[in-house]
Design a protein around this motif. Structure first.
Motif, mmCIF file in Angstrom:
data_model
loop_
_atom_site.group_PDB
_atom_site.id
_atom_site.type_symbol
_atom_site.label_atom_id
_atom_site.label_comp_id
_atom_site.label_asym_id
_atom_site.label_seq_id
_atom_site.Cartn_x
_atom_site.Cartn_y
_atom_site.Cartn_z
ATOM 1 N N THR A 85 0.518 -1.469 0.164
ATOM 2 C CA THR A 85 -0.258 0.430 -0.276
ATOM 3 C C THR A 85 0.908 0.925 0.122
ATOM 4 O O THR A 85 0.690 2.411 -0.478
ATOM 5 C CB THR A 85 -1.117 0.565 1.053
ATOM 6 N N ARG A 86 2.137 1.103 0.040
ATOM 7 C CA ARG A 86 3.455 2.320 -0.138
ATOM 8 C C ARG A 86 4.397 1.905 -0.710
ATOM 9 O O ARG A 86 4.996 0.256 -0.358
ATOM 10 C CB ARG A 86 3.555 2.737 2.194
ATOM 11 N N PHE A 87 4.259 2.962 -1.500
ATOM 12 C CA PHE A 87 6.154 2.724 -2.481
ATOM 13 C C PHE A 87 5.800 0.834 -2.920
ATOM 14 O O PHE A 87 6.695 0.399 -2.692
ATOM 15 C CB PHE A 87 6.945 3.241 -0.987
ATOM 16 N N PRO A 88 4.732 0.332 -3.691
ATOM 17 C CA PRO A 88 5.324 -0.844 -4.421
ATOM 18 C C PRO A 88 6.244 -0.626 -5.218
ATOM 19 O O PRO A 88 5.932 0.575 -5.486
ATOM 20 C CB PRO A 88 3.221 -0.997 -4.866
ATOM 21 N N ASP A 123 4.269 9.083 -0.781
ATOM 22 C CA ASP A 123 3.983 8.932 -2.204
ATOM 23 C C ASP A 123 2.667 8.389 -3.274
ATOM 24 O O ASP A 123 1.683 8.505 -2.896
ATOM 25 C CB ASP A 123 3.254 6.295 -1.899
ATOM 26 N N GLU A 124 3.491 9.165 -4.509
ATOM 27 C CA GLU A 124 2.230 10.235 -5.705
ATOM 28 C C GLU A 124 1.856 8.498 -5.867
ATOM 29 O O GLU A 124 0.672 9.268 -6.815
ATOM 30 C CB GLU A 124 3.292 10.096 -5.950
ATOM 31 N N THR A 125 2.345 6.942 -5.646
ATOM 32 C CA THR A 125 1.279 6.026 -6.683
ATOM 33 C C THR A 125 0.297 5.683 -5.666
ATOM 34 O O THR A 125 -0.986 5.751 -6.676
ATOM 35 C CB THR A 125 2.148 4.846 -6.767
ATOM 36 N N PRO A 149 17.099 7.465 -8.465
ATOM 37 C CA PRO A 149 16.471 7.563 -6.877
ATOM 38 C C PRO A 149 15.464 6.544 -7.372
ATOM 39 O O PRO A 149 14.501 6.291 -5.856
ATOM 40 C CB PRO A 149 16.480 8.907 -6.654
ATOM 41 N N GLY A 150 14.391 7.401 -7.916
ATOM 42 C CA GLY A 150 12.718 6.915 -8.285
ATOM 43 C C GLY A 150 12.566 5.247 -8.283
ATOM 44 O O GLY A 150 11.376 4.985 -8.032
ATOM 45 N N LEU A 163 15.651 4.170 2.059
ATOM 46 C CA LEU A 163 16.599 3.675 2.411
ATOM 47 C C LEU A 163 18.270 3.730 2.073
ATOM 48 O O LEU A 163 18.578 3.204 3.077
ATOM 49 C CB LEU A 163 16.437 2.498 0.774
ATOM 50 N N ALA A 164 18.019 5.206 1.100
ATOM 51 C CA ALA A 164 19.909 5.678 1.405
ATOM 52 C C ALA A 164 19.680 5.756 2.755
ATOM 53 O O ALA A 164 21.184 5.905 4.220
ATOM 54 C CB ALA A 164 19.835 7.198 1.114
#
Length: 189
Positions: A67-70, A117-119, A166-167, A173-174
Motif C-alpha cells: 500500500t506504500r511505495f509498491p 507516495d505519489e502512486t 532514486p525513483g 533506504l539511503a
C-alpha cells in the motif's frame, strides 16, 4: 523445516501502530491505515538491513500489492511494532514473515522522515529504528505477497544506484543504508 508464510487473511492496514513524539516517546496508537493518511502521523517503525559475510546487503523490491511505495527497492524488511512491543521482537517476526530468515539483530540508530507516495497517495511519517544482522550463506525464502524480488548488493554499488536512479528506491533506504553500513563497518574494524 518449512517456514510459515505471512497469513494472507491478516489485514495489515488494520493493525495498530505506536504513535510517538519527536523524541520517540510513545503517546498513543492508531491503525496502520490511519497513520499513513495525509499528512501522516509520526509513529514507530523499524528497518532491518542484513549483511552477508562478504559485506553485501540484502535488498528487496516491494511487492506490487504493497500500500506504500509498491515495486520500489528497499532494505531487507521493515514494519511497525505493535504498541508496547519491543522493536527487536517485532523485527525478528517480520524478517521471518517476509524472508523466512532468522538473524541476531542489533539496533544501530534511529532517524525520522516523512515521505509521500505519489502512486498510492499515502504518507510515511516515521520514527525509524535501524537494525542490522549478519547471515552466512543462506537462501532467502521470500513471501511473494511481501517481496517482488531480492538481491545481494555491495553498499558502494547500492549508493551509486540510489544516486543514479532514486525513483527506483524507497525514500528511507539511503538513510537506512548509511546508518547500517557505518555501524557494520565499525563493528568489523
Amino acid at each position: 523445516m518449512t517456514e510459515q508464510l505471512a497469513d494472507p487473511s491478516t489485514d495489515r492496514e488494520a493493525m495498530p501502530v505506536e504513535l510517538v513524539d519527536d523524541t520517540g516517546v510513545a503517546i498513543g496508537a492508531c491503525s496502520v491505515a490511519d497513520a499513513h493518511r495525509p499528512p501522516g502521523t509520526l509513529h514507530r517503525a523499524f528497518s532491518v538491513l542484513l549483511f552477508d559475510r562478504h559485506g553485501h546487503v540484502l535488498v528487496q523490491q516491494r511487492a506490487a500489492v504493497k500500500t506504500r511505495f509498491p515495486l520500489q527497492w528497499a532494505n531487507t524488511c521493515c514494519g511497525h511494532p505493535a504498541p508496547g512491543q519491543p522493536v527487536l521482537e517485532a523485527a525478528a517476526i517480520r524478517l521471518r514473515e517476509e524472508f523466512g530468515l532468522a538473524a541476531e539483530l542489533t539496533e544501530v540508530g534511529t532517524f525520522r522522515y516523512r515521505a509521500g507516495d505519489e502512486t498510492t497517495g499515502r504518507v510515511e511519517h516515521e520514527y525509524d529504528h535501524v537494525l542490522i544482522g549478519v547471515v552466512g550463506d543462506v537462501t532467502p525464502r521470500p513471501d511473494p505477497a511481501e517481496v517482488g524480488a531480492w538481491a545481494w548488493i555491495s553498499p558502494q554499488t547500492l549508493r551509486a544506484e540510489l544516486a543514479d536512479h532514486p525513483g527506483r528506491y524507497t525514500p528511507w533506504l539511503a538513510e537506512v543504508l548509511e546508518i547500517a553500513d557505518r555501524a557494520h563497518t565499525a563493528h568489523r574494524a
